[in-house]
Design a protein around this motif. Structure first.
Motif, mmCIF file in Angstrom:
data_model
loop_
_atom_site.group_PDB
_atom_site.id
_atom_site.type_symbol
_atom_site.label_atom_id
_atom_site.label_comp_id
_atom_site.label_asym_id
_atom_site.label_seq_id
_atom_site.Cartn_x
_atom_site.Cartn_y
_atom_site.Cartn_z
ATOM 1 N N ARG A 58 -29.544 30.754 -31.472
ATOM 2 C CA ARG A 58 -30.368 30.153 -30.413
ATOM 3 C C ARG A 58 -31.851 30.419 -30.673
ATOM 4 O O ARG A 58 -32.237 31.093 -31.636
ATOM 5 N N GLU B 11 -30.807 24.635 -28.849
ATOM 6 C CA GLU B 11 -29.720 24.606 -27.865
ATOM 7 C C GLU B 11 -29.402 23.171 -27.449
ATOM 8 O O GLU B 11 -28.228 22.780 -27.358
ATOM 9 N N ALA C 55 -26.347 21.435 -25.370
ATOM 10 C CA ALA C 55 -26.276 22.315 -24.199
ATOM 11 C C ALA C 55 -26.679 21.558 -22.935
ATOM 12 O O ALA C 55 -27.644 20.787 -22.924
ATOM 13 N N SER D 49 -27.024 25.430 -18.107
ATOM 14 C CA SER D 49 -25.913 26.185 -18.692
ATOM 15 C C SER D 49 -26.408 27.514 -19.233
ATOM 16 O O SER D 49 -27.608 27.729 -19.418
ATOM 17 N N ASP E 46 -26.075 28.813 -22.232
ATOM 18 C CA ASP E 46 -26.664 28.831 -23.576
ATOM 19 C C ASP E 46 -28.028 28.158 -23.635
ATOM 20 O O ASP E 46 -28.802 28.403 -24.553
#
Length: 602
Positions: free
Chosen positions: A529, A560, A565, A569, A571
């Motif tokens: 990430r 991400e 993503a 969320s 993440d």
């Protein structure tokens, strides 16, 4: 022919080592030896012998290679300078073309007679003078023997066990590896050390072709082409034939200049010309094993180009494979397998897609070099014949035909699923690299914004967008996901392609649906990430993110979001970068192309 390799063979070259069912020739020194033929020692039209290096020396290894275009060679034999005859311990490779390779590790000075045998009969003979001086006349044309050697060189350059991922940041490491590159330092000038080698997908086949011509003293032909329109495929101008490599060995500067000129001229339209057009650099070939040699181009209808590098026959518990390589705008070169997720095929009025071979340059009776016309490419001399077969096949039938070539006896549904699943995971791993390359660029240019083109130009442009955006790759990924998910329906439609073993197509399809549901949780990828922390995504999560993956190709978005993503969320919490609003609006406008996995017309 003033080249590093003298023509006393043709075609597929095996290797000193036999690993994983793949032959590869590890040449000690590359070149063509001084070859002499007594009246009773002759080559045949179908079988030839090559030896390496150009000036073989006593005590230094001498490589012997016999290659046939009609059927396998049974044995290699040798008569040494003292008159002693003996069989050579050799390794055979499957064809077509067929070959046998042997090594004389410490030859003495003098003339060696080498013979290739089939059924106890000599089918080719050559004599080589170890310690002598090479002296052959220039020939300077792409005859069948030279075309075959080109195919062999391509195969070896990208050789590796089938289960090994083969990817490089550029072409340069491959060409600088003497274990891979059969022509490494062939001119004896340490020429690879300063060799530029950063072609993109359209440039790759031309770059390799001109590199081979440089080392072999051959002419190079290429054309300037337009890109066509939504209603017609590209068309090309008159061919440029460059003879600078024919004759004395050319310096690196000569190759650099010509390769740069070619790469500034050719583009993705060069391979998408009409299948019936004669004024082209490539011509279409039949969908037959004998026609699809390593080095064959694959031009998809939307502009991407791949090159075949290896056939691998099926074996117990393992699918057959047809392997290819491509280059990307970021200069990376990756080996891939043939399947629907990589080789896109469709009939569009703007393209002549499919498998194509380089149009050879041969001399006319008057000595003039010319590109061979379609009508003359009838396959009579062993060269892959001109064929418009691909133009007559619907996409589903095209893929079914290729599946029959790769796995002639069919696969069990389970093995077919495992093979396609492996190809999907391979595609995901490749995308990981591409997205990471974009992240590196954005970190190195923190204040930069990558400009986004409009319309169909998002797939074909120049600059940072071409290098680091992934619209073409993402469309292929979405197609790949659909192919794996749709395999049960494929079994219902083409049951003859599978070993059902008494099970009905419907039951086999239902069993695969259960298997797919199981693997959705067992297979995953991991990416880093924005803050460097790892994040794991299962296949089930990736399938759930398909809508987000339709707009995940913009390098201005954080990593991400490039992996789909959702807003809010867990993440996406580390995301620190968003594409500007006007670019996000464009991506929403273009979303139907990705949702329907159909490229827009130019």
């Amino acid at each position: 022919m003033n080249s590093i390799l003298n023509e006393i063979t043709v075609t597929t070259m095996p290797s000193r080592f036999f690993q994983y069912g793949i032959f590869a020739l590890a040449l000690w020194v590359i070149g063509a030896p001084a070859v002499f033929a007594a009246p009773d020692c002759q080559q045949s039209p179908q079988t030839h012998i090559w030896t390496f290096p150009q000036q073989p020396q006593p005590g230094a290894p001498l490589e012997v290679l016999a290659v046939a275009t009609d059927t396998a060679i049974d044995q290699l034999t040798m008569i040494d300078p003292g008159g002693e005859q003996m069989p050579l311990r050799s390794i055979a490779s499957a064809g077509p073309p067929w070959s046998r390779h042997a090594t004389l590790f410490r030859p003495s000075a003098g003339i060696y007679r080498l013979e290739a045998l089939r059924g106890g009969q000599t089918v080719a003979c050559a004599e080589v003078d170890v310690g002598g001086v090479a002296s052959l006349p220039d020939r300077g044309e792409w005859d069948l023997a030279t075309e075959a050697l080109y195919s062999v060189w391509i195969e070896r350059l990208f050789d590796a066990p089938p289960e090994q991922a083969l990817s490089f940041n550029s072409l340069a490491p491959l060409l600088r590896d003497p274990e891979r590159n059969l022509l490494f330092n062939a001119l004896g000038a340490d020429e690879e050390r300063r060799l530029p080698a950063a072609p993109d997908c359209a440039d790759l086949p031309y770059f390799l072709r001109s590199y081979f011509a440089w080392k072999m003293g051959l002419p190079v032909g290429y054309r300037a082409c337009n890109r066509g329109s939504r209603n017609r495929p590209p068309s090309c101008e008159a061919q440029t034939i460059d003879n600078r490599f024919v004759g004395d060995a050319a310096p690196l500067s000569s190759f650099r200049e010509l390769s740069r000129r070619i790469m500034d001229t050719v583009h993705s339209g060069s391979g998408r010309t009409s299948l019936t057009d004669d004024a082209t650099d490539f011509y279409p070939v039949a969908l037959e094993r004998a026609s699809l040699w390593p080095g064959t181009l694959y031009a998809d209808p939307y502009g991407h180009t791949l090159m075949l590098v290896k056939w691998i026959a099926p074996s117990a518990g393992r699918s057959g494979l047809l392997l290819a390589v491509d280059a990307q705008p970021d200069n990376s070169v990756t080996r891939k397998r043939f399947w629907e997720g990589t080789f896109l095929f469709a009939h569009t009025p703007s393209s002549g897609p499919g498998f194509k071979a380089f149009r050879p340059l041969l001399r006319t009776a008057s000595g003039e070099l010319r590109a061979v016309t379609n009508a003359a490419l009838d396959g009579a001399n062993g060269r892959p014949a001109f064929s418009t077969e691909q133009n007559e096949l619907a996409p589903a039938d095209f893929y079914a035909r290729m599946e029959q070539l790769i796995n002639p006896n069919g696969l069990t549904p389970e093995l077919a699923y495992q093979t396609k699943l492996a190809a999907l995971m391979e595609q995901l791993e490749t995308r990981l690299t591409s997205v990471d390359n974009g992240e590196v660029y954005m970190r190195d240019h923190p204040s930069a914004e990558v400009a986004m083109p409009s319309g169909a130009a998002i797939f074909e442009t120049i600059g940072a967008w071409e290098d680091y955006a992934t619209p073409s790759r993402d469309m292929r990924l979405l197609i790949a996901m659909n192919v794996v998910e749709g395999l049960p329906e494929q079994i219902r439609r083409y049951p003859q392609l599978y070993q059902l073993r008494g099970t009905t197509p419907e039951r086999a399809a239902a069993a695969l649906e259960q298997l797919h549901n199981q693997y959705l949780d067992e297979r995953f990828i991991s990416y880093s990430r924005s803050d460097g922390s790892p994040w794991r995504l299962s296949l089930r999560e990736l399938y759930a993110r398909r809508l987000n993956l339709e707009i995940a190709y913009n390098p201005n978005d954080c990593i991400e979001r490039r992996w789909g993503a959702e807003a809010g969320s867990a993440d996406v919490a580390t995301c620190t970068r968003r594409a500007p609003p006007e670019q996000r609006a464009k991506m929403e406008e273009y979303r139907p192309w990705f949702h329907n996995t159909t490229r827009p017309p130019r």
